[in-house]
Design an enzyme around this catalytic site. Structure first.
Site, PDB file in Angstrom:
ATOM      1  N   ARG A  51       0.867  -1.181   0.000  1.00 15.92           N
ATOM      2  CA  ARG A  51       0.000   0.000   0.000  1.00 15.92           C
ATOM      3  C   ARG A  51       0.900   1.226   0.000  1.00 15.92           C
ATOM      4  NH1 ARG A  51      -3.080  -1.594   5.343  1.00 15.92           N
ATOM      5  NH2 ARG A  51      -0.925  -2.224   5.780  1.00 15.92           N
ATOM      6  N   ASP A  77       1.603   5.665  -0.709  1.00 15.42           N
ATOM      7  CA  ASP A  77       1.027   6.994  -0.538  1.00 15.42           C
ATOM      8  C   ASP A  77       0.391   7.469  -1.844  1.00 15.42           C
ATOM      9  OD1 ASP A  77       2.155   6.917   1.991  1.00 15.42           O
ATOM     10  OD2 ASP A  77       3.982   7.949   1.355  1.00 15.42           O
ATOM     11  N   TYR A 112      11.587  -1.062  -4.718  1.00 17.96           N
ATOM     12  CA  TYR A 112      11.146   0.253  -5.173  1.00 17.96           C
ATOM     13  C   TYR A 112      12.271   0.945  -5.932  1.00 17.96           C
ATOM     14  CZ  TYR A 112       6.908   0.342  -2.243  1.00 17.96           C
ATOM     15  OH  TYR A 112       5.687   0.091  -1.688  1.00 17.96           O
ATOM     16  N   ARG A 143      10.085   6.987   0.999  1.00 15.79           N
ATOM     17  CA  ARG A 143      10.216   8.420   0.730  1.00 15.79           C
ATOM     18  C   ARG A 143      11.033   9.117   1.809  1.00 15.79           C
ATOM     19  NH1 ARG A 143       4.573  10.564   0.735  1.00 15.79           N
ATOM     20  NH2 ARG A 143       5.683  12.537   0.384  1.00 15.79           N
TER      21      ARG A 143
END
Length: 235
Positions: free
Chosen positions: A8, A10, A82, A169
Site C-alpha cells: 500500500r 502513498d 522500489y 520516501r
C-alpha cells in the site's frame, strides 16, 4: 470480494510490479477462461483483455494467474523493490516523464549518498523514517539502498522485506540531505537510534517513487512465510 495487494503506497506513488490476490468462487471461473485458448496461452487471457476494457486508462492488470494454496499477496512476500527517480537537469523533467520523476534543482553528491546509505542496511528499527501507526512495528530488514547517476537522472533502488508507512520516501529524503552536504553520514546513521519519526528531514515527493517488484518463496514455503511475516517484531 476483497482485493488484497502486496503493498500500500502513498497518494501519487506509482507501481509497475504490484501483486494482488482475490478469492473467486470456483463456479465463477468459467466466465474468466479464454474460450479460444491455444497451447502455451495464459489461462485467463480473456479476463485480462476484459479488464483492460473496464479499467481507467492509468490502471492495467498485466496478467491473471491461478494462485497456489496459501498464497497471500501481502503476507507471503519475501521482499519489495522500489525505485526512486530524480532529475537534476536544469530544465527539470521531460514532459513524458513528469509524472514519474522528481525534479531536483540542487546539486547532489551521489557518491556520498551511496556511501552513507550503507550504514542503514540490515535489520533495524526505522522509527525515524516511518509515520506512526498505533500497534504497528517499525522494525524492518533493509536489504538494498543503492544510488546510480546516469547523466541528469539519479535513481535509488530500495529493497526490504517490508516497508512501513512513508519509509521509502523518508529514506530518500534523509539521504538527499547528505547528498546536498547539509548533513553528514554520521547523522544519517544516528537516525537509527531514534524512537519516533524525525523532523530533521523532509520525505521526498511521492511522484518519483515506483513499486517495481515483489518476490515470493516457492509454493511449498508460502504458509511458513506467512507465519513469519505476521509475527510482530520487537527491538
Amino acid at each position: 470480494m476483497r482485493l488484497f495487494a502486496a503493498g500500500r503506497t502513498d497518494t501519487g506513488v506509482h507501481a509497475t510490479g504490484q501483486v494482488a490476490h482475490v478469492d473467486v468462487p470456483e463456479s465463477a471461473l468459467q466466465y474468466a477462461y479464454s474460450r479460444t485458448r491455444r497451447g502455451g496461452e495464459p489461462e485467463f487471457l480473456a479476463l485480462t483483455r476484459r479488464l483492460a476494457r473496464f479499467l481507467p486508462a492509468d490502471v492495467r492488470v498485466l496478467r491473471v494467474d491461478r494462485a497456489a494454496p496459501g498464497f497471500d499477496a501481502r503476507f507471503s512476500a519475501l521482499r519489495r523493490h522500489y525505485a526512486y527517480r530524480l532529475s537534476t537537469a536544469p530544465y527539470g523533467v521531460a514532459p513524458q516523464q513528469a509524472r514519474y520523476v522528481t525534479a531536483w534543482s540542487r546539486p547532489l553528491d551521489v557518491e556520498a549518498m551511496a556511501a552513507a546509505s550503507r550504514s542503514l542496511l540490515g535489520l533495524h528499527d526505522f522509527a525515524a523514517f516511518c509515520r506512526h501507526r498505533e500497534g504497528a512495528t517499525t522494525i524492518r530488514d533493509l536489504q538494498r539502498l543503492d544510488w546510480v547517476r546516469d547523466g541528469d537522472l539519479v535513481t535509488a533502488q530500495v529493497s526490504a522485506d517490508a516497508f512501513c508507512w512513508s519509509m521509502v520516501r523518508s529514506l530518500v529524503g534523509a539521504v538527499l540531505a547528505v547528498g546536498e552536504h547539509r548533513r553528514d553520514a554520521a547523522w544519517l546513521a544516528g537516525l537509527l537510534s531514534a524512537s519516533r519519526r524525525s523532523s530533521d528531514f523532509t520525505a521526498a515527493p511521492a511522484r518519483g517513487l515506483t513499486l517495481v517488484g515483489v518476490d515470493y518463496p516457492p509454493d511449498d514455503q508460502l504458509a511458513a512465510r506467512t507465519v513469519i511475516t505476521r509475527d510482530l517484531r520487537t527491538r
